[in-house]
Structures are given as structure tokens and as C-alpha cells.
Design a protein around this motif. Structure first.
Motif, PDB file in Angstrom:
ATOM      1  N   THR A   1      51.504  35.195  53.519  1.00  0.00           N
ATOM      2  CA  THR A   1      50.927  35.503  55.077  1.00  0.00           C
ATOM      3  C   THR A   1      50.639  34.281  55.582  1.00  0.00           C
ATOM      4  O   THR A   1      50.325  34.135  56.690  1.00  0.00           O
ATOM      5  N   THR A   2      50.876  32.969  55.105  1.00  0.00           N
ATOM      6  CA  THR A   2      50.230  31.970  55.453  1.00  0.00           C
ATOM      7  C   THR A   2      50.985  31.247  56.665  1.00  0.00           C
ATOM      8  O   THR A   2      50.680  30.645  57.585  1.00  0.00           O
ATOM      9  N   ALA A   3      52.322  31.822  56.888  1.00  0.00           N
ATOM     10  CA  ALA A   3      53.112  31.023  57.732  1.00  0.00           C
ATOM     11  C   ALA A   3      53.073  32.292  59.338  1.00  0.00           C
ATOM     12  O   ALA A   3      53.650  32.074  60.017  1.00  0.00           O
ATOM     13  N   LEU A   4      52.212  33.068  59.131  1.00  0.00           N
ATOM     14  CA  LEU A   4      51.963  34.309  60.170  1.00  0.00           C
ATOM     15  C   LEU A   4      50.776  34.292  60.908  1.00  0.00           C
ATOM     16  O   LEU A   4      49.727  33.352  60.457  1.00  0.00           O
ATOM     17  N   ASP A   5      50.748  34.704  62.178  1.00  0.00           N
ATOM     18  CA  ASP A   5      49.704  34.783  62.769  1.00  0.00           C
ATOM     19  C   ASP A   5      48.561  35.608  62.230  1.00  0.00           C
ATOM     20  O   ASP A   5      48.685  36.508  61.400  1.00  0.00           O
ATOM     21  N   VAL A   6      47.116  35.327  62.483  1.00  0.00           N
ATOM     22  CA  VAL A   6      46.083  36.040  61.792  1.00  0.00           C
ATOM     23  C   VAL A   6      46.011  37.577  61.890  1.00  0.00           C
ATOM     24  O   VAL A   6      45.893  38.261  61.094  1.00  0.00           O
ATOM     25  N   THR A   7      46.417  37.842  62.967  1.00  0.00           N
ATOM     26  CA  THR A   7      46.346  39.577  63.262  1.00  0.00           C
ATOM     27  C   THR A   7      47.730  39.934  62.402  1.00  0.00           C
ATOM     28  O   THR A   7      47.538  41.076  61.815  1.00  0.00           O
TER      29      THR A   7
ATOM     30  N   THR B   1      47.599  31.863  46.956  1.00  0.00           N
ATOM     31  CA  THR B   1      47.340  31.676  48.281  1.00  0.00           C
ATOM     32  C   THR B   1      46.300  30.424  48.178  1.00  0.00           C
ATOM     33  O   THR B   1      45.807  30.206  47.124  1.00  0.00           O
ATOM     34  N   HIS B   2      46.222  29.681  49.233  1.00  0.00           N
ATOM     35  CA  HIS B   2      45.095  28.754  48.988  1.00  0.00           C
ATOM     36  C   HIS B   2      43.778  29.145  49.940  1.00  0.00           C
ATOM     37  O   HIS B   2      43.067  28.573  50.076  1.00  0.00           O
ATOM     38  N   ASP B   3      44.035  30.756  50.261  1.00  0.00           N
ATOM     39  CA  ASP B   3      43.042  31.146  51.342  1.00  0.00           C
ATOM     40  C   ASP B   3      42.214  32.009  50.460  1.00  0.00           C
ATOM     41  O   ASP B   3      42.555  33.118  50.466  1.00  0.00           O
ATOM     42  N   LEU B   4      41.095  31.575  49.888  1.00  0.00           N
ATOM     43  CA  LEU B   4      40.103  32.334  49.148  1.00  0.00           C
ATOM     44  C   LEU B   4      39.559  33.644  49.878  1.00  0.00           C
ATOM     45  O   LEU B   4      39.370  34.666  49.376  1.00  0.00           O
ATOM     46  N   ALA B   5      39.465  33.543  51.084  1.00  0.00           N
ATOM     47  CA  ALA B   5      38.803  34.629  52.010  1.00  0.00           C
ATOM     48  C   ALA B   5      39.908  35.878  51.878  1.00  0.00           C
ATOM     49  O   ALA B   5      39.486  36.856  52.054  1.00  0.00           O
ATOM     50  N   LEU B   6      41.266  35.613  51.921  1.00  0.00           N
ATOM     51  CA  LEU B   6      42.155  36.598  51.830  1.00  0.00           C
ATOM     52  C   LEU B   6      42.125  37.639  50.669  1.00  0.00           C
ATOM     53  O   LEU B   6      42.586  38.499  50.742  1.00  0.00           O
ATOM     54  N   MET B   7      41.604  37.065  49.604  1.00  0.00           N
ATOM     55  CA  MET B   7      41.791  37.685  48.501  1.00  0.00           C
ATOM     56  C   MET B   7      41.011  38.948  48.394  1.00  0.00           C
ATOM     57  O   MET B   7      41.423  39.801  47.684  1.00  0.00           O
ATOM     58  N   ALA B   8      39.863  38.957  49.094  1.00  0.00           N
ATOM     59  CA  ALA B   8      38.799  40.315  48.824  1.00  0.00           C
ATOM     60  C   ALA B   8      39.522  41.426  49.326  1.00  0.00           C
ATOM     61  O   ALA B   8      40.142  41.333  50.278  1.00  0.00           O
ATOM     62  N   GLY B   9      39.505  42.407  48.552  1.00  0.00           N
ATOM     63  CA  GLY B   9      40.070  43.630  48.852  1.00  0.00           C
ATOM     64  C   GLY B   9      41.604  43.765  48.707  1.00  0.00           C
ATOM     65  O   GLY B   9      42.071  44.748  48.950  1.00  0.00           O
ATOM     66  N   ILE B  10      42.200  42.703  48.090  1.00  0.00           N
ATOM     67  CA  ILE B  10      43.629  42.848  47.477  1.00  0.00           C
ATOM     68  C   ILE B  10      43.437  42.837  46.131  1.00  0.00           C
ATOM     69  O   ILE B  10      44.267  43.545  45.386  1.00  0.00           O
ATOM     70  N   VAL B  11      42.803  41.703  45.581  1.00  0.00           N
ATOM     71  CA  VAL B  11      43.171  41.581  44.345  1.00  0.00           C
ATOM     72  C   VAL B  11      41.730  41.920  43.252  1.00  0.00           C
ATOM     73  O   VAL B  11      40.689  42.105  43.710  1.00  0.00           O
ATOM     74  N   ASP B  12      42.249  42.185  42.177  1.00  0.00           N
ATOM     75  CA  ASP B  12      40.721  42.822  41.126  1.00  0.00           C
ATOM     76  C   ASP B  12      40.447  41.533  40.588  1.00  0.00           C
ATOM     77  O   ASP B  12      39.190  41.346  40.202  1.00  0.00           O
ATOM     78  N   ARG B  13      41.052  40.439  40.264  1.00  0.00           N
ATOM     79  CA  ARG B  13      40.704  39.224  39.516  1.00  0.00           C
ATOM     80  C   ARG B  13      41.208  38.100  40.273  1.00  0.00           C
ATOM     81  O   ARG B  13      42.550  38.122  40.694  1.00  0.00           O
ATOM     82  N   VAL B  14      40.471  36.967  40.022  1.00  0.00           N
ATOM     83  CA  VAL B  14      41.214  35.787  40.682  1.00  0.00           C
ATOM     84  C   VAL B  14      41.107  34.608  39.747  1.00  0.00           C
ATOM     85  O   VAL B  14      40.441  34.476  38.917  1.00  0.00           O
ATOM     86  N   VAL B  15      42.088  33.879  39.728  1.00  0.00           N
ATOM     87  CA  VAL B  15      42.577  32.832  38.813  1.00  0.00           C
ATOM     88  C   VAL B  15      42.403  31.353  39.762  1.00  0.00           C
ATOM     89  O   VAL B  15      43.343  31.294  40.718  1.00  0.00           O
ATOM     90  N   VAL B  16      41.493  30.468  39.675  1.00  0.00           N
ATOM     91  CA  VAL B  16      41.266  29.173  40.417  1.00  0.00           C
ATOM     92  C   VAL B  16      41.990  28.195  39.861  1.00  0.00           C
ATOM     93  O   VAL B  16      41.614  28.064  38.582  1.00  0.00           O
ATOM     94  N   MET B  17      43.034  27.512  40.457  1.00  0.00           N
ATOM     95  CA  MET B  17      43.804  26.475  39.953  1.00  0.00           C
ATOM     96  C   MET B  17      43.404  25.158  40.616  1.00  0.00           C
ATOM     97  O   MET B  17      43.251  24.938  41.684  1.00  0.00           O
ATOM     98  N   TYR B  18      43.420  24.108  39.851  1.00  0.00           N
ATOM     99  CA  TYR B  18      43.026  22.818  40.428  1.00  0.00           C
ATOM    100  C   TYR B  18      43.909  21.660  39.717  1.00  0.00           C
ATOM    101  O   TYR B  18      43.630  21.820  38.401  1.00  0.00           O
ATOM    102  N   ALA B  19      44.753  20.906  40.200  1.00  0.00           N
ATOM    103  CA  ALA B  19      45.388  19.757  39.693  1.00  0.00           C
ATOM    104  C   ALA B  19      46.020  20.642  38.295  1.00  0.00           C
ATOM    105  O   ALA B  19      46.164  19.801  37.236  1.00  0.00           O
ATOM    106  N   GLY B  20      46.891  21.643  38.434  1.00  0.00           N
ATOM    107  CA  GLY B  20      47.648  21.946  37.633  1.00  0.00           C
ATOM    108  C   GLY B  20      47.034  22.565  36.422  1.00  0.00           C
ATOM    109  O   GLY B  20      47.526  22.961  35.273  1.00  0.00           O
ATOM    110  N   ARG B  21      45.584  23.041  36.512  1.00  0.00           N
ATOM    111  CA  ARG B  21      45.130  23.772  35.262  1.00  0.00           C
ATOM    112  C   ARG B  21      44.186  24.912  36.197  1.00  0.00           C
ATOM    113  O   ARG B  21      43.741  24.751  37.018  1.00  0.00           O
ATOM    114  N   VAL B  22      43.893  25.694  35.045  1.00  0.00           N
ATOM    115  CA  VAL B  22      43.196  26.843  35.541  1.00  0.00           C
ATOM    116  C   VAL B  22      41.643  26.638  35.563  1.00  0.00           C
ATOM    117  O   VAL B  22      41.222  25.973  34.283  1.00  0.00           O
ATOM    118  N   MET B  23      40.975  26.537  36.411  1.00  0.00           N
ATOM    119  CA  MET B  23      39.639  26.195  36.464  1.00  0.00           C
ATOM    120  C   MET B  23      38.505  27.263  36.359  1.00  0.00           C
ATOM    121  O   MET B  23      37.388  27.162  35.284  1.00  0.00           O
TER     122      MET B  23
END
Lengths: 273, 308
Positions: free
Chosen positions: B179-185, B209-231
């Protein structure tokens, strides 16, 4: 490239093709009709009504104009067939090399380099001497020269296309390699193939003339521009028209194909300019 | 026990000297929805591309496990891999304009995926493509199928891509910044669509995604990555309620725009140290060696603060 130059090229090629198709109607004489009483007659634009030879006659009295018109059949068919066969071979190899990369690319690139490093005319004479002349062998040998043009252009385009998102996306939903090549890559490289084809046809016409000139052409009994040129060479000081007009026909056809190719290139692959 | 849809362990992806993914592990169970979040360059796209064996030819991929539906992605023959792609796991991309072939009518692009996976030909495949377009909410599908990508809006193009991805009835959908290339609506529409489709067919989902806010309501679990590693990896509610890793904390703070993390300002860490340490407010001496994944409740995070 100016559009009118492309138009001139198109008209020249269309005229040649038309003459080739309509040769029996357009030629005033049969191309093989010998008339020993009318040997080496200069171009005659005199009053209509009596038999005349607009572009003169050759050493056995055959009408040069009629022979040029019939000779167009050889040039056009050989040029088109050689460019077509070269396009099929070169595009296939180029697509595979550019898309699969790795070993496939190494092999195709090696073939291209070998081909480019070879003195082609010498190679062609050797092959035709071994195989014997004729339409099919000549076309095959010429395609051996033209396929490289296609392979090089198509290979580099396929390489850059492969990195495009839509190719990756198609792979990501399971579109197989054969389909990718045929349905996604081929249509994208087709404009370039058309451009290269017109240049390659010009090259093939010229090379065919050269081979006929050297006596290893399609068939010595069929009039061909290269063979006429060769014959005219012996009479250059007595009958300039024998060599000049076939030469002019070759030059105009090749010029036409090149002009058309240049214009198509500017239209179909706009880059820069 | 059935195999996980996607099982990645200690994945490393390198382009020559550049390390895109240093150490990533990820497991998606049947029907589960997992989000991968991180800033650009964090290796999230490289991770999912490697899982589909779609990484660029120059990349070197190593892992102690890398499997789709229990098949080892690294050794599977090309033909099997191609049928797995789209048939078992389909992927959609960020920019639906460049990800669709501009020279081909969209109906045909969907139909060829139908043909590849369901063995339908010609008219049947086209009919199936039109049905798929209707299912993803493209009106007047029979007519629109003949149109080319440039005749569609961004949101509609993304629907076309989703239709193509669904054509092989995959058990797992991998969406790389869809959804990154799309309008918010329009973003909200696409999110709703994917949520609906997932509910309809119990499909697993990896949402990058890079958008943490978008995750809520879509996914059950979140994996946060930074510099090629799971944080950090955590159930989505736990992540929002109690982020454990300082990087996750900073990411959430930046979302609220009340504490944007500064650029790397701390001293560099020696090789093998925690990659986030130079930007980390909670840095300590131990950060010079990389922390393992440490558990706290349902959350796992690669941070020494959890060891205290």
C-alpha cells in the motif's frame, strides 16, 4: 532522423518489392531472351513504337532493365529471408542469454564473439563452395551473418528487462520461464528486432550481391544484381550501363532499407534526442 | 504436525561485501498473519525475496533452514519452485504500475497465472480471470479485463495484482509494501480487501511494511527488523502495549511524532555488536557483543535490557 527520409526509404523498398512481385508484367523483355544482333546497345530513350532498351543491352543482347527487374526477386527474397531467419535465431539466442544468464549467456556470448571475429565473406565463400549454391544455402549462410545483430541487441535488452518489476512479479505468481520469454520479454524487444531487421536486410542484400559477384550466389542462370555487376565489369570501358544500373539498383535498395531502419529506430526506441 | 507455511532460520543474504540480511528467523504457521516492519534497508524485502528464491542473481543466500511448505527453497528444482510460486505462496509488490506488464491486457496477465496453476486454457482461463477481478472488487470486470495497466488507477492496479496472486489459490500471500505507493484512502480499501480475502480462504499472510501503524488489525504477530537483523518479535497487541526493544520503542514513538529518534550519534560498535547501539538510548557496555533473542512473556527481543 527526419520523417521524410524514412518515407523515401519506404518508397524505395516498396518499389523494389513491387517490381519483384510484378516482374513478369513490369519487365519489357524476358530476362533470358538473347538477341545477338542487339549486343551491347547503349541506353535508348528514342521514339516509342520500335523495340528499345531503356537501360541498354548486355554482351549477348539481353535487356538490362528486364534483368534488373527480375533480379529484384532474388535480392528481395534473399534479403527478407536472411533477415527473417537471422531474426528468429538471433532473437531466440539473445533472449535466452539475457534472461537465463550464467552458462547460457557465456555460450551465446562466445558464439557472438566467434562470429564477429571471423572474416565472414571468406567463410561464406568456403561454405557455399562446399555446399553448392542455391537459394536455401545462400539464405542460411547470410543468416549466419545477420543473427549476431539480433542476438547482441536482444541480449542486452533482455538483461535489463529481467531486472524489471513486472518480470519479478510474474515470477512471483508462478509464470514459468518459457511463458515469460514468449509473452513478456518477446513483445518488449520486438520494436528493436524490427529495426535491426531492416538494417540486416540491407546487409543481406549487399552480401548476396557480393556473393553473386564472386560467383557463389543463388543460381547463375537466374538474373541477379551481383552477377550482372560481375559480368558488366568485363565491359566497363565499352558498355558502362551493364554494371552501372545493377549497381545503382543495389545501392538504392540498401539505402532504402537503411533509411527506413533509421527512421523506425527513432520512432520505436525513443531515447535521448 | 503440519509444516509451517514459511520457515526461515538464521537467514543471511549478501550482495558481495554488502550484507542485506545478517540474521533473520521467521516462522509463519498455517493461516497466520505476520508483519515484518523496519525502515528501508533493514532487509525485510530481501528476506521475503530469498524465501521465494527471487533474490537477484548476484546475491548469496545462506540459512540453517529456508523452507516453504516443508520444501527446502535452496534445493528445489526450478520447475517445482515455479509451481510453488503462485500455487502455494504468491507475492505482490509495492508499485503495481511497474509490477504489471505494460504491454499486456490485465485480463491476460491474470489468465496466465490461472493457466499455470489450474491447467485451464483459453476461454476458461479468461473467464476465471474475470471472476477473480470481480472478487477483488473491480467493477465491470469483463470489459476491464481488456484494458492495459496504464488505464487503471493505482488502487485498481493493486487489485489486479492481488487477483493475479490469488489465481493459483495460494496458502500464503506475501505482500511487499503493497500500500506504500497508494493514497491513504485507497490504502484502507486494499487493507480491507486483503483482510476479507484472508478470512474467506484461511490464507497465511506476510505483510512487509515500514509503517507500523498499518499493522494493527491485519496481522497477528509482528517481526521488527533493523540492519538485517530481527530485533523483536511479538504478538501485535503486546508490541503496541509493551514494546521491549529500544528500537521498537523508538519506532512507536516516531509514529506519535513526539520523540523522533536522532540519527546515529553514539559511538560505533565493534563488529559483532548490537547494530542499533549507536542510536540506542539504553546502551550499555554489553552492547558491544550482540544479544541473543531473549524471551519476556510472548515477546522475544534481541536486547540485553531483557536479561536484566
Amino acid at each position: 532522423m527526419r520523417p521524410w527520409l524514412g518515407a523515401i526509404g519506404g518508397v524505395l523498398l516498396a518499389m523494389t518489392a513491387l517490381l519483384a512481385v510484378a516482374a513478369p508484367l513490369a519487365a519489357p523483355y524476358r530476362p533470358t531472351q538473347i538477341n545477338l544482333r542487339a549486343r551491347l546497345q547503349p541506353p535508348d530513350w528514342g521514339a516509342p513504337g520500335r523495340p528499345r532498351h531503356l537501360l541498354g543491352t548486355d554482351n549477348v543482347g539481353r535487356d538490362v532493365l528486364s534483368r534488373i527487374i527480375w533480379g529484384a526477386r532474388i535480392s528481395v527474397s534473399v534479403g527478407a529471408a536472411a533477415a527473417g531467419l537471422g531474426a528468429v535465431i538471433g532473437t531466440t539466442l539473445g533472449l535466452c542469454a539475457g534472461f537465463f544468464g550464467g552458462r547460457t549467456d557465456a555460450v551465446v556470448s562466445w558464439l557472438i564473439e566467434v562470429q564477429l571475429a571471423f572474416p565472414f565473406t571468406l567463410f561464406a565463400i568456403f561454405l557455399l563452395a562446399a555446399l553448392g549454391g542455391g537459394f536455401v544455402p545462400v539464405v542460411c549462410v547470410l543468416a549466419l551473418a545477420t543473427w549476431v545483430n539480433f542476438a547482441r541487441v536482444v541480449r542486452s535488452q533482455a538483461m535489463s528487462l529481467r531486472a524489471q518489476d513486472f518480470i519479478l512479479a510474474a515470477q512471483a505468481v508462478g509464470v514459468g520461464p518459457v511463458r515469460l520469454l514468449r509473452r513478456h520479454l518477446l513483445p518488449a524487444v520486438l520494436p528493436s528486432v524490427i529495426v535491426v531487421a531492416s538494417f540486416s536486410a540491407a546487409q543481406a542484400v549487399l552480401t548476396e550481391a557480393a556473393l553473386s559477384f564472386l560467383g557463389v550466389g543463388v543460381d547463375p542462370t537466374i538474373p541477379s544484381w551481383g552477377a550482372m555487376l560481375n559480368l558488366g565489369r568485363d565491359y566497363l570501358s565499352d558498355a558502362w550501363w551493364m554494371a552501372t544500373f545493377p549497381g545503382l539498383a543495389i545501392a538504392l535498395t540498401v539505402l532504402g532499407a537503411n533509411l527506413l531502419g533509421g527512421w523506425l529506430g527513432a520512432r520505436l526506441e525513443p531515447r535521448g534526442s | 504436525m503440519t509444516a509451517a507455511l514459511l520457515d526461515i532460520e538464521r537467514l543471511q543474504v549478501r550482495f558481495g561485501q554488502t550484507v542485506a540480511v545478517a540474521d533473520a528467523s521467521l516462522r509463519v504457521a498455517k493461516g497466520e498473519a505476520v508483519g515484518i516492519v523496519g525502515e528501508s534497508g533493514s532487509g525485510k524485502s530481501a528476506t521475503v525475496l530469498a524465501a521465494m528464491r527471487l533474490h537477484p542473481p548476484g546475491a548469496s543466500v545462506t540459512a540453517s533452514r529456508l523452507s516453504l511448505d516443508g520444501h527446502d527453497v535452496r534445493t528445489l528444482p526450478d520447475r517445482r519452485m515455479a509451481s510453488l510460486r503462485g500455487g502455494f505462496a504468491a507475492m505482490i509488490f509495492q508499485d503495481p504500475l511497474t509490477a504489471l506488464n505494460p504491454l499486456m491486457a490485465v485480463g491476460r496477465q491474470i489468465a496466465e497465472v490461472v493457466a499455470a496453476h489450474r491447467g485451464l486454457r483459453g476461454g476458461q482461463a479468461r473467464a476465471a480471470a474475470i471472476l477473480l477481478m470481480e472478487r477483488v472488487g473491480i467493477g465491470d470486470a469483463a470489459v476491464r479485463a481488456h484494458h492495459f495497466p496504464h488505464q487503471f488507477s493505482g488502487g485498481m492496479r493493486q487489485r489486479v495484482m492481488i487477483a493475479a496472486a490469488l489465481a493459483g489459490d495460494p496458502a500464503l500471500l506475501i505482500a511487499d509494501e503493497p500500500t506504500t505507493a497508494l493514497d491513504v484512502t485507497v490504502q484502507a480499501d486494499i487493507v480491507r480487501l486483503i483482510r476479507r480475502l484472508r478470512a474467506e480462504r484461511d490464507m497465511g499472510l506476510v505483510w512487509v511494511t515500514h509503517d507500523l501503524a498499518l499493522m494493527a488489525g491485519i496481522v497477528d504477530r509482528v517481526v521488527v527488523m533493523y540492519a538485517g537483523r530481527v530485533m523483536e518479535t511479538a504478538p501485535v497487541d503486546a508490541l503496541y502495549a509493551a514494546p521491549r526493544h529500544p528500537y521498537t520503542v523508538a519506532l512507536l514513538a516516531s509514529l506519535r511524532r513526539d520523540g523522533v529518534q536522532a540519527e546515529a550519534s553514539g559511538a560505533p560498535v565493534p563488529p559483532g555488536g548490537c547494530a542499533f547501539a549507536p542510536r540506542c538510548p539504553a546502551r550499555m557496555a554489553r552492547c558491544d557483543t550482540a544479544p541473543p533473542m531473549l524471551r519476556a512473556g510472548g515477546t522475544e527481543a534481541a536486547c540485553w535490557t531483557l536479561a536484566a
